[in-house]
Design a protein around this motif. Structure first.
Motif, PDB file in Angstrom:
ATOM      1  N   GLU A 188       9.056 -22.414  28.208  1.00 60.44           N
ATOM      2  CA  GLU A 188       7.878 -21.849  28.863  1.00 60.44           C
ATOM      3  C   GLU A 188       7.116 -22.891  29.678  1.00 60.44           C
ATOM      4  O   GLU A 188       6.445 -22.547  30.647  1.00 60.44           O
ATOM      5  CB  GLU A 188       6.942 -21.225  27.823  1.00 60.44           C
ATOM      6  N   TYR A 192      -1.112  -6.872  23.929  1.00 62.14           N
ATOM      7  CA  TYR A 192      -2.145  -7.903  24.071  1.00 62.14           C
ATOM      8  C   TYR A 192      -3.512  -7.244  24.149  1.00 62.14           C
ATOM      9  O   TYR A 192      -3.710  -6.259  24.860  1.00 62.14           O
ATOM     10  CB  TYR A 192      -1.891  -8.721  25.333  1.00 62.14           C
ATOM     11  N   ASN A 213      -1.937 -11.767  19.901  1.00 61.96           N
ATOM     12  CA  ASN A 213      -2.166 -13.072  20.509  1.00 61.96           C
ATOM     13  C   ASN A 213      -0.881 -13.892  20.596  1.00 61.96           C
ATOM     14  O   ASN A 213      -0.909 -15.104  20.484  1.00 61.96           O
ATOM     15  CB  ASN A 213      -3.217 -13.830  19.687  1.00 61.96           C
ATOM     16  N   MET A 241       2.018 -15.556  22.609  1.00 64.23           N
ATOM     17  CA  MET A 241       2.295 -15.982  23.975  1.00 64.23           C
ATOM     18  C   MET A 241       3.793 -15.970  24.275  1.00 64.23           C
ATOM     19  O   MET A 241       4.213 -15.574  25.354  1.00 64.23           O
ATOM     20  CB  MET A 241       1.730 -17.380  24.213  1.00 64.23           C
ATOM     21  N   TYR A 242       4.608 -16.422  23.342  1.00 67.86           N
ATOM     22  CA  TYR A 242       6.062 -16.402  23.473  1.00 67.86           C
ATOM     23  C   TYR A 242       6.656 -16.690  22.100  1.00 67.86           C
ATOM     24  O   TYR A 242       5.920 -16.896  21.120  1.00 67.86           O
ATOM     25  CB  TYR A 242       6.568 -17.410  24.522  1.00 67.86           C
ATOM     26  N   GLY A 244      -1.664 -18.087  20.682  1.00 67.78           N
ATOM     27  CA  GLY A 244      -2.690 -18.819  21.398  1.00 67.78           C
ATOM     28  C   GLY A 244      -3.975 -18.863  20.597  1.00 67.78           C
ATOM     29  O   GLY A 244      -4.088 -18.250  19.526  1.00 67.78           O
TER      30      GLY A 244
END
Length: 458
Positions: free
Chosen positions: A152, A395, A427, A429-430, A445
């Motif tokens: 990322e 999200y 929450n 992100m990946y 995050g």
């Protein structure tokens, strides 16, 4: 501080400054600057997914990301002629460092843009413009083989691609459009944009476009638009390790339409729909190879509403539904639904409170379903499942904003406090994987962020 994954917790900043000078009603000059950045240090892989020995071998990774822009702007009005332009400099730095490996993408762009508007008559307006950009990119990557968990942030380091190259490119564009009012309520706008660039294989793009606007009544408007849109590949994708300048330019044919409705001069509604046919899309694969020439499509609709009560209260609502595919699979940023709400209330002349809420479907990703062991290097490489067959959780984000303005004779100062909250379940992100790709772990995050800031006007 309780997360063993991050050895230095993420920190970020942003800033904005603007100076305006207006010697007359017809002339205005300005200097603008803004920027943002973030930095953190973390372990490459989530330690909770590793055994004791693998935890001891988990490398530490530091990420620095900074973006700064400075611009000189002008605006001149000469009877029926209006000129707007800017001269800008952009510095974009992305740097990732492991103990024994590094990637650095240092981009500097000098840009010039000028827009010209000439009102020939009550029914004819001519708009044109030009822009020129000198791009300089220093791309450096010295990896030590594949480094899982960094995809990322780093495009070369994580994939084991060796790069030490400088890319210099000049690109520019010209556009022109005729805004012709056939009747007081109907306007037709044919136009064309021409883009050119050095280095790129396809270095010339003629893009025709057409739009129309019909004011059915004083409070109802219909909008239609269609055209071709092109862009040049980003400079970092033109390095020799990815094939050099042979990468074709992404293009799309787009059509859109919408209806606007105003009620009692306070409440506004809009309903929009669009369709895009995409060609020559590209993607950097996990193994460092580049896939290009891909096609796809996207379509969707959006409903928006705005309500304003003088300067005291404002509310906006937007709901969008969409679908995007690439080569028969969901596109990287396919988002079936998104809901946004924002409200602002000036409950006293110098006090304002605001609320913002966002709910959106999680973006898709391609999961690793197994690991392939390499005895010669004692390492694993991933075996991937179907493209974008998994999706991150939905999200959600809630923002609260409170500000107080202090007024003086020649200046004003606004202080504000904000609270950002993202529920833990929304929450992600990946995702990252255990060293053997047998277990998947989400990367979360920050869930709660307080902010304090100030804005001055002189």
């Amino acid at each position: 501080k309780d997360n063993p994954w991050y050895t230095t917790f993420p920190s970020f900043y942003d800033w904005f400054a603007r100076l305006q000078y207006q010697p007359s009603q017809e002339v205005q000059w300005g200097i603008l600057g803004f920027g943002a950045g973030d930095r953190y240090t973390r372990l490459a892989l989530d330690p909770s997914t590793l055994d004791a020995f693998s935890q001891s071998q988990d490398p530490s990774f530091t990420w620095d990301h900074h973006f700064q822009i400075a611009a000189l702007q002008h605006q001149h009005r000469l009877d029926r002629l209006q000129l707007n332009g800017n001269l800008s400099f952009t510095h974009h730095l992305r740097e990732g460092t492991l103990s024994n490996a590094q990637e650095r993408l240092d981009s500097r762009i000098l840009g010039l843009r000028e827009d010209i508007l000439w009102v020939s008559s009550d029914s004819i307006t001519l708009a044109s413009g030009l822009e020129v950009y000198q791009e300089h990119l220093l791309a450096f990557a010295d990896p030590q083989g594949l480094t899982p968990g960094l995809e990322e942030e780093t495009m070369f380091l994580a994939r084991g691609v060796q790069v030490h190259e400088t890319i210099d490119r000049v690109r520019g564009g010209l556009y022109g459009e005729l805004r012709y009012s056939l009747t007081p309520s109907f306007r037709l706008i044919p136009g064309v944009r021409l883009d050119m660039a050095t280095l790129d294989t396809e270095n010339f793009h003629p893009d025709p476009r057409l739009s129309a606007r019909w004011d059915i009544t004083d409070s109802t408007r219909l909008r239609l638009a269609a055209g071709r849109y092109s862009s040049f590949p980003r400079p970092e994708y033109l390095v020799e390790a990815l094939g050099g300048t042979s990468l074709p330019s992404p293009t799309s044919w787009q059509g859109a339409g919408g209806v606007d409705q105003v009620i009692a001069e306070r409440l506004e509604f809009s309903l929009d729909g669009y369709y895009k046919q995409l060609q020559n899309m590209y993607e950097l694969n996990y193994d460092g190879s580049l896939s290009s020439g891909m096609s796809g499509f996207a379509y969707g609709g959006e409903f928006t509403s705005h309500y304003r009560l003088r300067d005291r209260f404002f509310a906006a609502l937007a709901l969008s539904l969409s679908h995007a595919e690439r080569e028969g699979s969901p596109a990287d940023y396919d988002q079936p639904y998104a809901l946004n709400f924002a409200g602002s209330w000036t409950f006293k002349p110098t006090w304002n409170i605001g609320l913002r809420y966002r709910l959106a479907a999680g973006i898709p990703y391609t999961p690793a379903i197994d690991g392939l062991y390499h005895a010669d290097t004692d390492s694993y490489s991933p075996v991937f499942g179907a493209t974008n067959s998994a999706r991150l959780p939905p999200y959600q984000k809630i923002d609260l904003h409170l500000e107080k303005r202090f007024n003086a004779h020649t200046w004003s100062l606004t202080t504000y406090a904000e609270l950002w909250y993202v529920p833990p379940a929304n929450n992600v992100m990946y995702v990252v994987y255990r060293y053997d790709y047998d277990q998947e772990a989400p990367v979360h995050g920050p869930g709660f962020i307080p902010l304090l800031g100030a804005r001055g006007e002189f």
